[in-house]
Scaffold this active site. Structure first.
Site, PDB file in Angstrom:
ATOM      1  N   SER A 496       0.842  -1.184   0.000  1.00 46.86           N
ATOM      2  CA  SER A 496       0.000   0.000   0.000  1.00 46.86           C
ATOM      3  C   SER A 496       0.886   1.246   0.000  1.00 46.86           C
ATOM      4  O   SER A 496       1.674   1.423  -0.920  1.00 46.86           O
ATOM      5  CB  SER A 496      -0.954  -0.038   1.195  1.00 46.86           C
ATOM      6  OG  SER A 496      -2.006   0.872   1.019  1.00 46.86           O
ATOM      7  N   ASP A 581      -8.780  -5.037  -5.922  1.00 46.18           N
ATOM      8  CA  ASP A 581      -8.340  -3.927  -5.099  1.00 46.18           C
ATOM      9  C   ASP A 581      -8.784  -2.636  -5.763  1.00 46.18           C
ATOM     10  O   ASP A 581      -8.208  -2.206  -6.758  1.00 46.18           O
ATOM     11  CB  ASP A 581      -6.815  -3.941  -4.943  1.00 46.18           C
ATOM     12  CG  ASP A 581      -6.318  -2.875  -3.987  1.00 46.18           C
ATOM     13  OD1 ASP A 581      -7.132  -2.052  -3.541  1.00 46.18           O
ATOM     14  OD2 ASP A 581      -5.113  -2.863  -3.696  1.00 46.18           O
ATOM     15  N   HIS A 613      -7.461  -5.498  -1.414  1.00 43.37           N
ATOM     16  CA  HIS A 613      -6.233  -4.860  -0.929  1.00 43.37           C
ATOM     17  C   HIS A 613      -5.471  -5.784   0.008  1.00 43.37           C
ATOM     18  O   HIS A 613      -4.321  -5.525   0.328  1.00 43.37           O
ATOM     19  CB  HIS A 613      -6.600  -3.555  -0.227  1.00 43.37           C
ATOM     20  CG  HIS A 613      -5.474  -2.565  -0.125  1.00 43.37           C
ATOM     21  ND1 HIS A 613      -4.734  -2.142  -1.200  1.00 43.37           N
ATOM     22  CD2 HIS A 613      -4.952  -1.918   0.951  1.00 43.37           C
ATOM     23  CE1 HIS A 613      -3.818  -1.270  -0.802  1.00 43.37           C
ATOM     24  NE2 HIS A 613      -3.936  -1.121   0.494  1.00 43.37           N
TER      25      HIS A 613
END
Length: 636
Positions: A496, A581, A613
């Site tokens: 991320s 995601d 994610h």
């Protein structure tokens, strides 16, 4: 004699070390995952469940248990509801609340045109057309109230009828988002009463109170423009909740607010370093117990509610140590039941003495497994940053660490960007697992981490490519000076925002690193702005949009996009991307992989079409781990 004891002890240590094994991905995914449900009605038992992943079926098997609050042998039970107070039945026993999806819009071609029942087309006229890992389907979760008698519910009424809003909140809300007022006549629920593009650019959730008799709804937090969430009443009818002040800032300082129906009081504003994760009322109705990040851990605190006495609220830290308190699940006398983890142990339930902070382990689900595994030493270090600040860095060492040897070393880049880096136990980014494969792990509490003051926490926003990148390099440079670190074998990994950090460092590391791994990382700021789901995040973190040429802050932010510096990429890189995601969408990983391939850089792509994610399925998680460590073995 002393020398004999020394050598005998060393021999015993060696035998124990030889008997132990190092944690493997397969062992990690056999651990039982402990989740507390609460305290039983008679206050004698803690009710909890254990989920155990099954690699063969790719599902999780779950069993429910009760264990005496004082400790003892757990007993499997079939129905937790027999032991717990049903919080969805009104205090007077006359009504019950529930949540159900209701269609409020026609979105698909089949919905809009009844003569085209096989059409799978989607038609949208605003943003929030997809969120986290699902596309908007025209259905919204609403709260329903039904009369309740003799264990049965009557006809339910939708108290949000005709509204295109969700309760529970999406994507992570649960039944904690709708609760009863202690008088049993009013329902309190959390929602963001905004739709479409307005929803996507705002964090302004509110607490709404519905009067059953009058059929009216009142916004209790209308004056606050940021998050208002997690409402909870004490028995006196005083309401507490969590609040952030600024609209659009999902990582604002989160405080505990209490209202007696007339006056609202912020109980935690006096501590700049306290960003509250969660809380519960104490049995006395005057004390609130909460947990929050502080100096690289998550600890348990308490704060008093002074009420109309006008005395100051006083915050007291109850627990201290290198561990995380992940939640409070109930109180029995002077004991709290909490979840606790550290970098060597998955979460288990403990009791905590409210006065002394002494802790006693209650559940022992994974004791046998961990007793046979090599333990990884974790050490706090303080590193001076390039701007003269002191930064906490966790260093995790392999089992049986020998300072006379040299070890390959990984710089771990945390996501968020404002997520705390504490003594958590992850089933993917697991420090024990990484170290157990023979790597030293360097995990810095760089700019953006809560638990070190609000200024430190906010310094990452609108400057992703600035001081935070220098913080990473300060951390790895400091540890690389140690004689046991092999400076020719340094790697950098993250997901991320941590994945963005990997992409950024790929162009700025000046030969420090030999390999990189980025999972769902942000590669191109323009396409991220054009495809991500929650626009409030991008607007806050970048300071605006990329087409506003007069916005100097936004223009600087977009100039820091890793895609602008691919010409400087040289180092092998492994890129992982989830197909569902929608927070960091698929084009981010694909663009990065394509750039690396076209530049002739050794690179690999792991594509997980059904994962969001995160990586949630057991078999995909094992693939993830195996590919992760095979890449490190191959390139480091």
């Amino acid at each position: 004699m002393k020398k004999m004891w020394y050598w005998a002890g060393l021999a015993l240590f060696s035998l124990v070390a030889e008997a132990q094994t190092n944690l493997s991905p397969e062992q990690l995914w056999k651990l039982g995952r402990v989740s507390a449900s609460g305290i039983s009605k008679d206050k004698k038992y803690v009710i909890y469940s254990v989920g155990t992943p099954d690699l063969e079926t790719n599902k999780t098997n779950r069993k429910t248990y009760r264990i005496p609050v004082t400790g003892g042998t757990p007993e499997e039970i079939k129905d937790a509801g027999e032991y717990l107070v049903n919080s969805k039945i009104s205090p007077d026993g006359k009504h019950i609340i529930s949540s159900e999806a209701v269609r409020e819009m026609d979105i698909t071609g089949a919905d809009k045109y009844k003569d085209l029942p096989k059409s799978d087309a989607y038609v949208f006229t605003s943003l929030n057309y997809r969120h986290w890992d699902t596309w908007e389907d025209g259905k919204f979760d609403h709260v329903f109230v039904a009369p309740y008698a003799n264990g049965k519910a009557g006809t339910a009424k939708d108290i949000m009828a005709g509204e295109k809003f969700d309760c529970p909140q999406k994507p992570f809300g649960g039944d904690e988002d709708y609760i009863w007022n202690p008088d049993g006549k009013r329902v309190l629920y959390v929602t963001k009463k905004k739709f479409g593009t307005d929803y996507a650019v705002s964090t302004n959730t509110d607490l709404f109170e519905y009067d059953i008799e009058k059929g009216t709804t009142v916004n209790l937090t209308k004056e606050n423009k940021g998050y208002d969430v997690a409402p909870a009443y004490n028995e006196k009818g005083q309401l507490a909740w969590l609040q952030m002040k600024r609209d659009g800032y999902e990582a604002d300082k989160q405080d505990i607010i209490v209202s007696d129906g007339k006056v609202k009081m912020n109980l935690t504003q006096q501590r700049d370093d306290v960003h509250v994760d969660g809380f519960v009322w104490g049995e006395d109705g005057r004390t609130i117990f909460f947990w929050a990040a502080t100096d690289g851990t998550v600890q348990l605190f308490k704060v008093n509610y002074p009420g109309l006495t006008r005395m100051a609220a006083v915050i007291t830290q109850i627990t201290k140590g290198d561990f995380d308190i992940n939640g409070v699940h109930g109180q029995v006398g002077n004991q709290l039941v909490v979840s606790r983890s550290d970098m060597n142990r998955a979460s288990e339930l403990y009791t905590v003495d409210i006065e002394s902070g002494d802790m006693k382990q209650l559940t022992h689900v994974n004791d046998e497994v961990f007793s046979g595994l090599g333990k990884c030493k974790t050490e706090r270090k303080w590193v001076t940053t390039t701007d003269g600040k002191k930064m906490l860095v966790w260093v995790i060492y392999p089992p049986g660490f020998d300072p006379a040897k040299k070890y390959p070393t990984l710089l771990y880049c945390q996501g968020g960007p404002q997520s705390a880096l504490t003594q958590f136990y992850s089933y993917r980014w697991n420090f024990q697992l990484m170290a157990s494969q023979g790597y030293i792990v360097v995990a810095p509490n760089r700019r953006g981490m809560p638990g070190h003051g609000t200024k430190w926490n906010e310094q990452v926003s609108k400057d992703w490519g600035g001081q935070v990148i220098k913080d990473y390099l300060s951390a790895i440079d400091a540890e690389a000076k140690q004689p046991y670190v092999d400076k020719s074998r340094l790697g950098c990994v993250g997901a991320s925002f941590g994945g963005f950090s990997v992409f950024a460092l790929q162009a700025q590391h000046n030969g420090r690193f030999k390999t990189f791994i980025s999972h769902d990382g942000v590669f191109d700021f323009r396409s991220m702005y054009g495809t991500t789901d929650e626009m409030f995040f991008e607007n806050w973190e970048k300071g605006g949009n990329y087409w506003d040429k007069k916005n100097a802050v936004a223009q600087r932010s977009f100039s820091q996009s890793p895609s602008n510096f691919v010409d400087q990429w040289k180092t092998p890189i492994f890129i992982i991307q989830g197909g569902k995601d929608y927070r960091v969408p698929i084009e981010q990983g694909l663009q990065a992989f394509q750039a690396a391939q076209l530049k002739g850089i050794k690179s690999k792509l792991l594509y997980l079409p059904e994962e969001n994610h995160w990586v949630l399925s057991a078999q995909n998680a094992i693939v993830w781990q195996r590919e992760f460590f095979s890449w490190l073995k191959e390139t480091l």
